[in-house]
Write a protein that holds these residues in place. Structure first.
Motif, PDB file in Angstrom:
ATOM      1  N   ASP A  23       0.507   4.604  -4.856  1.00 40.49           N
ATOM      2  CA  ASP A  23       1.080   5.899  -5.207  1.00 40.49           C
ATOM      3  C   ASP A  23       2.297   5.664  -6.109  1.00 40.49           C
ATOM      4  OD1 ASP A  23       3.439   5.388  -3.599  1.00 40.49           O
ATOM      5  OD2 ASP A  23       2.264   5.934  -1.845  1.00 40.49           O
ATOM      6  N   PRO A  24       2.762   6.680  -6.826  1.00 40.70           N
ATOM      7  CA  PRO A  24       3.862   6.487  -7.791  1.00 40.70           C
ATOM      8  C   PRO A  24       5.120   5.880  -7.181  1.00 40.70           C
ATOM      9  CG  PRO A  24       2.816   8.627  -8.126  1.00 40.70           C
ATOM     10  CD  PRO A  24       2.227   8.056  -6.878  1.00 40.70           C
ATOM     11  N   GLU A  25       5.450   6.274  -5.948  1.00 42.15           N
ATOM     12  CA  GLU A  25       6.680   5.775  -5.322  1.00 42.15           C
ATOM     13  C   GLU A  25       6.598   4.279  -5.066  1.00 42.15           C
ATOM     14  OE1 GLU A  25       9.664   7.062  -1.638  1.00 42.15           O
ATOM     15  OE2 GLU A  25       7.552   7.670  -1.628  1.00 42.15           O
ATOM     16  N   SER A  26       5.452   3.820  -4.558  1.00 46.80           N
ATOM     17  CA  SER A  26       5.299   2.395  -4.262  1.00 46.80           C
ATOM     18  C   SER A  26       5.240   1.570  -5.548  1.00 46.80           C
ATOM     19  CB  SER A  26       4.033   2.171  -3.434  1.00 46.80           C
ATOM     20  OG  SER A  26       2.882   2.602  -4.135  1.00 46.80           O
ATOM     21  N   ILE A  27       4.603   2.100  -6.591  1.00 42.77           N
ATOM     22  CA  ILE A  27       4.516   1.374  -7.864  1.00 42.77           C
ATOM     23  C   ILE A  27       5.902   1.201  -8.472  1.00 42.77           C
ATOM     24  CG2 ILE A  27       3.625   1.493 -10.220  1.00 42.77           C
ATOM     25  CD1 ILE A  27       1.195   3.013  -9.071  1.00 42.77           C
TER      26      ILE A  27
ATOM     27  N   ILE B 183       1.449  10.720   4.967  1.00 39.39           N
ATOM     28  CA  ILE B 183       1.109   9.492   5.709  1.00 39.39           C
ATOM     29  C   ILE B 183       1.549   8.265   4.924  1.00 39.39           C
ATOM     30  CG2 ILE B 183      -0.803   8.106   6.583  1.00 39.39           C
ATOM     31  CD1 ILE B 183      -2.289  10.757   7.123  1.00 39.39           C
ATOM     32  N   ASN B 184       1.258   8.257   3.608  1.00 44.10           N
ATOM     33  CA  ASN B 184       1.653   7.126   2.770  1.00 44.10           C
ATOM     34  C   ASN B 184       3.168   6.968   2.723  1.00 44.10           C
ATOM     35  OD1 ASN B 184      -1.005   6.586   2.188  1.00 44.10           O
ATOM     36  ND2 ASN B 184      -0.991   7.573   0.171  1.00 44.10           N
ATOM     37  N   SER B 185       3.882   8.078   2.704  1.00 46.12           N
ATOM     38  CA  SER B 185       5.341   8.015   2.668  1.00 46.12           C
ATOM     39  C   SER B 185       5.891   7.374   3.935  1.00 46.12           C
ATOM     40  CB  SER B 185       5.911   9.418   2.476  1.00 46.12           C
ATOM     41  OG  SER B 185       7.316   9.385   2.449  1.00 46.12           O
ATOM     42  N   GLN B 186       5.320   7.732   5.070  1.00 42.78           N
ATOM     43  CA  GLN B 186       5.764   7.133   6.334  1.00 42.78           C
ATOM     44  C   GLN B 186       5.477   5.636   6.354  1.00 42.78           C
ATOM     45  OE1 GLN B 186       3.706   9.492   9.250  1.00 42.78           O
ATOM     46  NE2 GLN B 186       5.146  11.220   9.122  1.00 42.78           N
ATOM     47  N   GLN B 187       4.263   5.259   5.903  1.00 42.58           N
ATOM     48  CA  GLN B 187       3.923   3.835   5.850  1.00 42.58           C
ATOM     49  C   GLN B 187       4.839   3.093   4.883  1.00 42.58           C
ATOM     50  OE1 GLN B 187      -0.209   3.711   4.767  1.00 42.58           O
ATOM     51  NE2 GLN B 187      -0.934   4.235   6.815  1.00 42.58           N
ATOM     52  N   PHE B 188       5.143   3.714   3.754  1.00 41.66           N
ATOM     53  CA  PHE B 188       6.000   3.091   2.750  1.00 41.66           C
ATOM     54  C   PHE B 188       7.385   2.801   3.317  1.00 41.66           C
ATOM     55  CE2 PHE B 188       9.182   3.790  -0.644  1.00 41.66           C
ATOM     56  CZ  PHE B 188       8.883   2.698  -1.454  1.00 41.66           C
ATOM     57  N   LEU B 189       7.959   3.762   4.040  1.00 44.77           N
ATOM     58  CA  LEU B 189       9.287   3.567   4.623  1.00 44.77           C
ATOM     59  C   LEU B 189       9.286   2.435   5.647  1.00 44.77           C
ATOM     60  CD1 LEU B 189      10.391   7.299   5.043  1.00 44.77           C
ATOM     61  CD2 LEU B 189      11.206   5.657   3.339  1.00 44.77           C
ATOM     62  N   GLU B 190       8.227   2.348   6.446  1.00 45.23           N
ATOM     63  CA  GLU B 190       8.141   1.279   7.443  1.00 45.23           C
ATOM     64  C   GLU B 190       8.051  -0.090   6.775  1.00 45.23           C
ATOM     65  OE1 GLU B 190       8.435   1.430  10.695  1.00 45.23           O
ATOM     66  OE2 GLU B 190       8.760   3.592  10.626  1.00 45.23           O
ATOM     67  N   LEU B 191       7.270  -0.168   5.660  1.00 45.94           N
ATOM     68  CA  LEU B 191       7.106  -1.447   4.973  1.00 45.94           C
ATOM     69  C   LEU B 191       8.386  -1.864   4.252  1.00 45.94           C
ATOM     70  CD1 LEU B 191       3.527  -0.835   3.504  1.00 45.94           C
ATOM     71  CD2 LEU B 191       4.131  -2.461   5.311  1.00 45.94           C
ATOM     72  N   VAL B 192       9.100  -0.885   3.705  1.00 43.01           N
ATOM     73  CA  VAL B 192      10.344  -1.197   3.003  1.00 43.01           C
ATOM     74  C   VAL B 192      11.379  -1.766   3.970  1.00 43.01           C
ATOM     75  CG1 VAL B 192      12.308  -0.162   1.792  1.00 43.01           C
ATOM     76  CG2 VAL B 192       9.979   0.441   1.121  1.00 43.01           C
ATOM     77  N   LYS B 193      11.395  -1.283   5.217  1.00 43.74           N
ATOM     78  CA  LYS B 193      12.334  -1.797   6.220  1.00 43.74           C
ATOM     79  C   LYS B 193      12.125  -3.289   6.457  1.00 43.74           C
ATOM     80  CE  LYS B 193      12.942   2.560   8.769  1.00 43.74           C
ATOM     81  NZ  LYS B 193      12.718   3.255  10.067  1.00 43.74           N
ATOM     82  N   GLN B 194      10.857  -3.732   6.389  1.00 45.66           N
ATOM     83  CA  GLN B 194      10.570  -5.157   6.609  1.00 45.66           C
ATOM     84  C   GLN B 194      11.106  -6.028   5.476  1.00 45.66           C
ATOM     85  OE1 GLN B 194       6.486  -6.055   7.673  1.00 45.66           O
ATOM     86  NE2 GLN B 194       6.197  -4.048   8.627  1.00 45.66           N
ATOM     87  N   LEU B 195      11.312  -5.413   4.288  1.00 45.80           N
ATOM     88  CA  LEU B 195      11.797  -6.182   3.142  1.00 45.80           C
ATOM     89  C   LEU B 195      13.315  -6.178   3.034  1.00 45.80           C
ATOM     90  CD1 LEU B 195       9.196  -4.986   0.467  1.00 45.80           C
ATOM     91  CD2 LEU B 195       9.211  -7.157   1.700  1.00 45.80           C
TER      92      LEU B 195
ATOM     93  N   ALA C  52       0.811  -4.792   1.111  1.00 37.58           N
ATOM     94  CA  ALA C  52       0.473  -3.492   1.712  1.00 37.58           C
ATOM     95  C   ALA C  52       1.051  -2.342   0.885  1.00 37.58           C
ATOM     96  CB  ALA C  52       1.001  -3.433   3.142  1.00 37.58           C
ATOM     97  N   ILE C  53       2.266  -2.526   0.365  1.00 36.82           N
ATOM     98  CA  ILE C  53       2.860  -1.493  -0.499  1.00 36.82           C
ATOM     99  C   ILE C  53       2.005  -1.300  -1.747  1.00 36.82           C
ATOM    100  CG2 ILE C  53       4.855  -0.961  -1.969  1.00 36.82           C
ATOM    101  CD1 ILE C  53       6.612  -2.295   0.150  1.00 36.82           C
ATOM    102  N   GLY C  54       1.516  -2.402  -2.321  1.00 35.79           N
ATOM    103  CA  GLY C  54       0.638  -2.299  -3.480  1.00 35.79           C
ATOM    104  C   GLY C  54      -0.645  -1.560  -3.159  1.00 35.79           C
TER     105      GLY C  54
END
Length: 717
Positions: free
Chosen positions: A339-343, A304-316, A333-335
């Motif tokens: 998780d390790p990927e977002s950090i 779930i976090n990975s999916q949210q992370f990809l959506e947020l990265v698209k906005q940037l 939101a990424i912060g």
């Protein structure tokens, strides 16, 4: 019909008196034998240990690192007893290593030898001397298994465990004196034994199925009965018929131990083993199922976090069309994903982003993540530093760009450490660039961590030059909430760069600072008691009023340092360099100053009573008014030293070089109204009783002063 009158004989009462006397005598001999055994074991360790301590105090012996086996043993003992342990390099004289190793092995070897003798013969050497013997239920030597249960479990483990639990979870913790008292009380109480219808037997005898008897008297009837029965069973012979009283006594006094019960009840033993095995299998199955469920939940959350992370990265993305406010919300939101990927993404974005408002938002997001973001920020910090080093020191646009990225990284780390003060134990900032490097065009970032709890942070080999740590704590109590126990939390500042750092009023007690560079640092009133400063650089450092009691400053460099009013009682400054240091009024009582170099230093009014100044270089030093009572000054270099008004009573000056030394103050110029010295008669006893017979290079003026002031020399009339 009349009831017959039965007259009781008083012979039994008369026979009990000698038995009681024999019992008391046997108890006394048992205690004496036990005390002798303990004395032998303890002495085998204390004697080489004491000789090792003496050897370690000698200045003419080469010093080597402490044996790793001794270090491990020290820590193993310190943990349960809540003793503080000093980590890092610890040097001792070379004979000390050998002697302390003997002190560790000798008691262990002697203890096992005593156990072997007790198992095979029923007596140790002290027991044999005092005619005391230990036997099993058949009247034979107990054997090694029974002896291990008797001594290891019954006599020591059980009473000391009870004493330890009472001490550890009571108001007495961590007072070792009370623990020792409780242990002795429990050991003596266990040895006395509990009254029962079978008579008094100590717990260790009951557990092992042994009896402590008088070796000068025949075996008791009960043991004789057991012995005869065992012999008849082993030889398949008919057992002799014993009198009914002896058989009854054998049954009453017979107390089967745990091992015998297991032998007599094999079915019960098999049932216990089977029940334990089934319980272990069931616990394993349940634990495995719980582990599988936890892993599945974690994988689902990560997806779930990975999916949210990809959506947020698209906005940037640059072509996403998102507004500045939307980008800021996406970063926060990424912060929050934590998780390790977002950090890792945020740490990289921090150095690549050029928009100032978004840079601040990224810092805020990483600060929200907290100490978990430190590893990624540390990796990025080291990468940026290596890039700057590859560019050289020439000021260029590319260098300024890299420098700005490093500054943002440093500020973020600074903010995390500030916000999470006291919650950053174990954070690793080793080899991190957080201070000035002194090269042209370098960062103007200053690390400011005042009045914070930095205990447990690893700053090993980190660059902390010009940082401010005023009033900060690098050490705190552990879980037990008490100081000076094993679980105290301490920072690691070994090999760190702290040039010109401000550590005023900082708590650095017991902190590891081996080979740390504190040149020109400010450490006024800092608590450095018991700190490890082996080969540390403290040149021109300010240590006014600092607490350095019991600190290890072996081979440290304090050239030009200001130690005014500092406390260095019992500190170890072996072979330290203190040339031109200012130590006015410094407390150096009982300090180890062997082979130190004080050339040109000012020790006016310093307290050096009972200090070890053997082979010290005190040439051209000012020791006016210094207290040197009972100091060890063998072979010290006192050439051109000013010893006027110094108190040398009881000092050992054998082999000391007094060439050009000033022993008496010069007469005061009447015109000098500002400097007043006391009358010579009031200080005439400063060398009274001091033996100058073996002192070197004494001139006629010095000899005259020595002889008139009560000193000892063969040339005195």
């Amino acid at each position: 019909m009349t009831t017959p009158i039965v007259k009781r004989s008083n012979q039994s009462g008369q026979s009990k008196q000698p038995e009681r006397a024999n019992s008391v005598l046997l108890t006394s001999r048992r205690f004496a034998a036990w005390a002798a055994e303990i004395t032998l074991v303890v002495s085998s360790g204390l004697i080489p240990f004491g000789i090792g301590v003496y050897a370690n105090s000698r200045s003419d012996l080469n010093r080597v690192p402490l044996n790793p086996m001794l270090v491990v043993t020290e820590r193993a003992i310190a943990r349960p007893l809540a003793l503080p342990v000093s980590y890092g390099i610890r040097n001792v004289a070379w004979p000390t290593n050998i002697l302390w190793t003997i002190a560790l092995l000798a008691p262990v070897t002697l203890s096992w030898w005593e156990l072997y003798l007790l198992a095979k013969t029923g007596s140790t050497i002290p027991k044999r001397w005092l005619k005391v013997r230990v036997v099993n239920e058949q009247g034979r030597p107990p054997g090694l298994g029974a002896v291990v249960i008797r001594e290891g479990v019954g006599r020591w483990t059980v009473p000391i465990s009870i004493a330890y639990l009472l001490w550890r979870y009571s108001f007495a913790f961590p007072n070792l004196g009370l623990f020792t008292f409780l242990s002795l009380l429990m050991i003596v109480g266990e040895g006395i034994g509990l009254p029962s219808r079978r008579g008094r037997r100590a717990l260790h005898d009951q557990l092992a199925g042994t009896y402590t008897i008088d070796a000068t008297r025949p075996l008791p009837s009960s043991l004789l009965a057991n012995n005869k029965q065992a012999q008849s069973i082993d030889g398949n012979e008919q057992a002799e018929e014993l009198p009914e009283e002896e058989l009854a006594a054998a049954q009453i006094n017979h107390s089967p131990n745990l091992w015998r019960r297991i032998q007599q009840n094999p079915n019960l033993t098999l049932f216990g083993v089977g029940l334990t095995s089934m319980t272990a299998v069931l616990a394993t199955l349940i634990g495995t199922q719980v582990y599988i469920q936890i892993q599945q939940s974690q994988r689902a959350t990560e997806k779930i976090n990975s999916q949210q992370f990809l959506e947020l990265v698209k906005q940037l993305a640059p072509n996403s069309g998102a507004t500045n406010e939307q980008r800021q919300s996406a970063i926060l939101a990424i912060g929050g994903l934590n998780d390790p990927e977002s950090i890792k993404f945020l740490a990289n974005l921090l150095v690549s982003e050029t928009n100032p408002s978004l840079q601040d938002t990224i810092q805020q997001a990483l600060t929200t993540v907290g100490p978990k973001a430190i590893p990624e920020l540390k990796n990025k910090n080291q990468f940026l530093v290596s890039e700057l080093e590859s560019l050289g020191s020439t000021a260029t646009q590319e260098r300024e760009l890299r420098q700005g990225r490093l500054q943002r990284n440093q500020r973020t780390i600074n903010k995390i450490l500030s916000v999470y003060s006291g919650k950053i134990e174990g954070v690793d900032l080793s080899s991190t660039q957080l201070g000035q490097s002194g090269t042209p065009g370098n960062s103007f970032f200053n690390l400011v961590l005042d009045n914070l709890d930095l205990s447990g942070v690893k700053f090993k080999s980190a660059n902390l030059n010009q940082a401010s740590f005023k009033g900060s704590r690098f050490r705190s109590v552990g879980e037990d909430g008490r100081w000076d126990t094993y679980d105290d939390v301490m920072a690691d500042l070994s090999q760190a760069q702290l040039q010109q750092a401000n550590l005023t009023d900082a708590n650095l007690s017991r902190v590891l600072m081996n080979r740390t560079d504190l040149s020109r640092a400010t450490l006024n009133r800092a608590n450095l008691s018991n700190a490890r400063l082996y080969e540390a650089k403290l040149n021109s450092a300010q240590l006014v009023g600092a607490d350095l009691r019991n600190a290890v400053l072996e081979k440290a460099s304090l050239t030009g340092a200001d130690l005014g009013d500092a406390k260095l009682n019992e500190a170890n400054l072996y072979a330290a360099r203190l040339g031109r240091a200012t130590a006015i009024g410094t407390q150096l009582s009982f300090a180890n100053l062997t082979n130190t170099d004080w050339e040109g230093a000012d020790l006016s009014g310093a307290y050096l009573d009972r200090a070890n100044l053997s082979n010290a270089n005190l040439s051209a030093t000012r020791l006016a008014g210094a207290v040197l009572r009972s100091a060890q000054m063998e072979n010290a270099n006192l050439q051109n030293a000013d010893l006027s008004l110094a108190d040398l009573r009881g000092a050992n000056v054998a082999g000391a070089d007094f060439k050009g030394a000033i022993l008496a103050p010069s007469k005061q110029d009447p015109a000098d109204q500002f400097v007043q010295t006391p009358d010579l008669g009031s200080v005439s006893a400063v060398i009274q009783g001091v033996d100058f017979s073996q002192a070197k290079n004494l001139d006629a003026k010095q000899l005259a002063y020595i002889c008139t002031q009560g000193g000892i020399h063969p040339r005195c009339p």
